[in-house]
Design an enzyme around this catalytic site. Structure first.
Site, mmCIF file in Angstrom:
data_model
loop_
_atom_site.group_PDB
_atom_site.id
_atom_site.type_symbol
_atom_site.label_atom_id
_atom_site.label_comp_id
_atom_site.label_asym_id
_atom_site.label_seq_id
_atom_site.Cartn_x
_atom_site.Cartn_y
_atom_site.Cartn_z
ATOM 1 N N LEU A 87 0.823 -1.209 0.000
ATOM 2 C CA LEU A 87 0.000 0.000 0.000
ATOM 3 C C LEU A 87 0.854 1.255 0.000
ATOM 4 C CD1 LEU A 87 -2.976 1.103 0.301
ATOM 5 C CD2 LEU A 87 -2.415 1.414 2.709
ATOM 6 N N TYR A 155 -6.465 -4.184 7.498
ATOM 7 C CA TYR A 155 -5.773 -3.429 8.560
ATOM 8 C C TYR A 155 -6.605 -3.273 9.835
ATOM 9 C CZ TYR A 155 -3.556 -2.073 4.179
ATOM 10 O OH TYR A 155 -2.962 -2.108 2.946
ATOM 11 N N GLU A 354 -12.306 13.658 5.163
ATOM 12 C CA GLU A 354 -11.503 14.418 4.199
ATOM 13 C C GLU A 354 -12.372 15.242 3.235
ATOM 14 O OE1 GLU A 354 -8.610 12.050 2.127
ATOM 15 O OE2 GLU A 354 -8.077 13.685 0.779
#
Lengths: 438, 438
Positions: A87, A155, A354
């Site tokens: 990643l 993750y 974001e």
């Protein structure tokens, strides 16, 4: 075209005769490796398998990056994320830099998760989408029913290791065979995302089910491991396109009719480092294919751009950047903008924080007057869930192992892990000189 | 959707009544600027116009970069090319660096043109394609016949200036009105290519036909200038896709049947500097859309990648690079590769020299044994010429000024020339605050 093998013939209730057919089987020029067409007649059926002639149960495993469900999970999430060279390639110092960066970023990112309600909704949405899809599949694909939903995150919890162990607990593998579909929830393939999830899935498959890695396995257990297939990309599936188009249209309808056709659509996808792009990662092209398909569905009514968000660190990433684009357009007087998250199917920090709290907030401070808006993520969209079922149903019927494209490594790829993972999932096993390009 | 205005109403034989209708006209929310819907009743028809009720003649102007037809033209070609900041942005020192680079490169490039037979075949192909297309249009679109083929190159003869003067000589404009279609021969839009050609066309239109730039024009001449519309992009036109698919299939058929499906398709397009990509240039996405459409048409039978060729200079360009990709694959043992020029429709130095004589030659030196091949360029393909006619015919019928997308400048664009050019071609003229985003 896809790489295919006859799952029917790999099912656990085989006869001696079908074993012979199996070992001779070839499909469209792709010979089936011996170890995958082996006779499984002696293998006991999975404990949850029903006895009514169905080839099920089938495990439907949704793969995604995941996100911390609580702020306490942020540290662990980031440490796994920055440790993943698939990643975020940090070079030979990854093991040193990764923990350093993740520790430094944890307080800031914790605040961001606190700001969107204390955690990522991605687990909730993924579990909902997988469960709803399986309900549809049980009706449309009775021959592989029951379909059991699983989520494997790269993750965050539930991690791939946890989900793999759950599959084994639930009666798949360990000598009992059974079929599982690794279904990427990234519609467009990148080595950073789907590739990384498949590398992780392959790693745990080797640790838990490979006789060479796990000497405690009995011969029968090693023989009857889980039979995996992969849905590895679906950037222009008509149902996906329709779901995006619906949400864009809904957002456009919030603008006055006389400006509606002049609203600029900004399709925003997570960016990639240029080192990954230049290695030949297929993601930028596949994201562009999605955007074109959605624009085609909408009749190219609105001007648009594909833009890229969430760059991290000092290296070069693919642009134009989403935030710069919004700033530039608003400053030029183009305030009517709709941001569309085009490469992720559920809400996550990149949409809720974001875009919503950073990009749109900054636009409003520049005078956008609330005219920069975001199309809803697909989340619980019934059109989207129907698309998932349609896609999975066709995969289950078709006997696909994976797409043809998945067998081709990136031109600049030097990852042995990637090579071995592709060998495994394309069904080529140890056949070093097989026809499919690796 | 496209930006449209009623060409019928802009034709030169107007009545007093139609003038009233014209000035009130609006189409799908886009109001027609007054100066474009003005009454042209007093304007004399073009000298070549026939009197049988046709709205023709119509000039079909093929725009492309062009190439030197002889080695003597290489110097001039390169000096124009490196002077063009739209194509090769060299910063504030462009006027100094451009001539320097072009002079230094001229001897080398001359040798390359000598190596492909002494010149580029692009003029021959462009003139042939335009003429053949016009023959078809005369039958399919009699209302705009006769269709007269023209070629306007950006860096080689016939240059845009020469072609514009020829249009005026042939009876278009200068008080006689008449319609011309600027038809880009780059299927995918880039500011470096189609944008640069349109900037050049707009520049000569201003110099030759604008009363503010050319005070020698009489009022009638200024009124009856050429009515331009633009075909600015067509990356997934089904005929284009079909023409590519045909040539790829033909090349695949040169491989033995048992390896045919494992041949890797490398779609190769001219690269862009990252400064242009990061400004938000639409080209990479549109090239990807073409590739996806062609692969879809071919049933995704073969693994593939989109790769980028012809980088020049030390700055960062978009990759993966074509030459590196071929080298990497051949070294890994994947020798069966087909290169497909996907962003250019005729042969040129990048196919005949760079691919055929450099990339493929190097592959053979690495042991590719002639198994790296190139699909033929579209050149004289009847399927391709039919596609051009289909596309142009729909444009002539539809009353398009240009695509909706053409009105939107790149997010990072700061070019005033680009702004003014778009204002002109989208038909917005001096209306600074029009709805379309600029």
């Amino acid at each position: 075209m896809s790489v295919q093998r006859p799952f029917q013939q790999l099912a656990s209730r085989a006869t001696a005769q079908s074993c012979v057919q199996r070992s001779q089987h070839s499909f469209q020029g792709l010979r089936i490796p011996q170890q995958q067409s082996r006779c499984l007649a002696s293998v006991a059926p999975p404990v949850t398998q029903n006895a009514t002639g169905s080839k099920g149960p089938t495990a439907m495993v949704f793969m995604n990056m995941g996100g911390p469900a609580t702020t306490d999970e942020v540290g662990g999430f980031l440490s796994r994320l920055f440790a993943d060279a698939d990643l975020i390639p940090l070079g030979p110092l990854q093991n040193y830099l990764g923990p350093l960066i993740s520790r430094r970023r944890t307080p800031k990112i914790k605040k961001q998760y606190a700001g969107i309600g204390g955690g990522s909704p991605i687990r909730k949405w993924s579990e909902y989408q997988a469960a709803e899809m399986c309900k549809i599949l049980d009706k449309t694909n009775p021959e592989t029913a029951p379909h059991k939903p699983y989520v494997a995150f790269r993750y965050a919890n539930p991690l791939t290791e946890e989900t793999y162990n759950k599959l084994l607990e639930d009666g798949f593998g360990k000598g009992r065979g059974g079929r599982a579909v690794a279904f990427t929830q990234y519609p467009q393939y990148s080595c950073s995302t789907t590739g990384s999830s498949l590398n992780e899935l392959w790693k745990w498959r080797q640790r838990l089910e490979s006789p060479t890695r796990n000497p405690d396995l009995s011969a029968a257990e090693a023989e009857g491991s889980i039979q995996w297939s992969v849905i590895d990309r679906w950037p222009t599936h008509p149902g996906l396109v329709e779901a995006f188009a619906e949400n864009i249209t809904k957002t456009l309808e919030t603008y006055p009719e006389d400006v509606r056709d002049n609203v600029v659509l900004l399709f925003s996808a997570h960016s990639l480092p240029m080192s990954v792009v230049n290695r030949g990662d297929p993601y930028p092209s596949e994201v562009a294919a999605t955007v074109w398909a959605v624009q085609q569905r909408l009749g190219f009514r609105n001007p648009y751009r594909l833009v890229w968000q969430s760059q991290v660190g000092p290296s070069a990433w693919l642009g134009a950047q989403t935030s710069d684009t919004v700033t530039n357009f608003v400053k030029k007087g183009q305030k009517d903008l709709v941001l569309i998250p085009i490469a992720f199917t559920s809400d996550h920090i990149e949409t809720l924080f974001e875009i919503d709290q950073e990009v749109i907030h900054e636009a409003d401070q520049l005078g956008a007057e609330g005219r920069v808006r975001r199309a809803e993520s697909l989340n619980g969209s019934p059109t989207f869930i129907k698309a998932l079922a349609d896609l999975a149903g066709a995969h289950l019927h078709g006997g696909e192992v994976c797409s043809r494209q998945m067998g081709l490594r990136c031109p600049g790829c030097t990852s042995e892990r990637c090579l071995e993972q592709k060998r495994f999932f394309t069904g080529l096993g140890q056949q070093k000189n097989k026809a499919l390009t690796l």
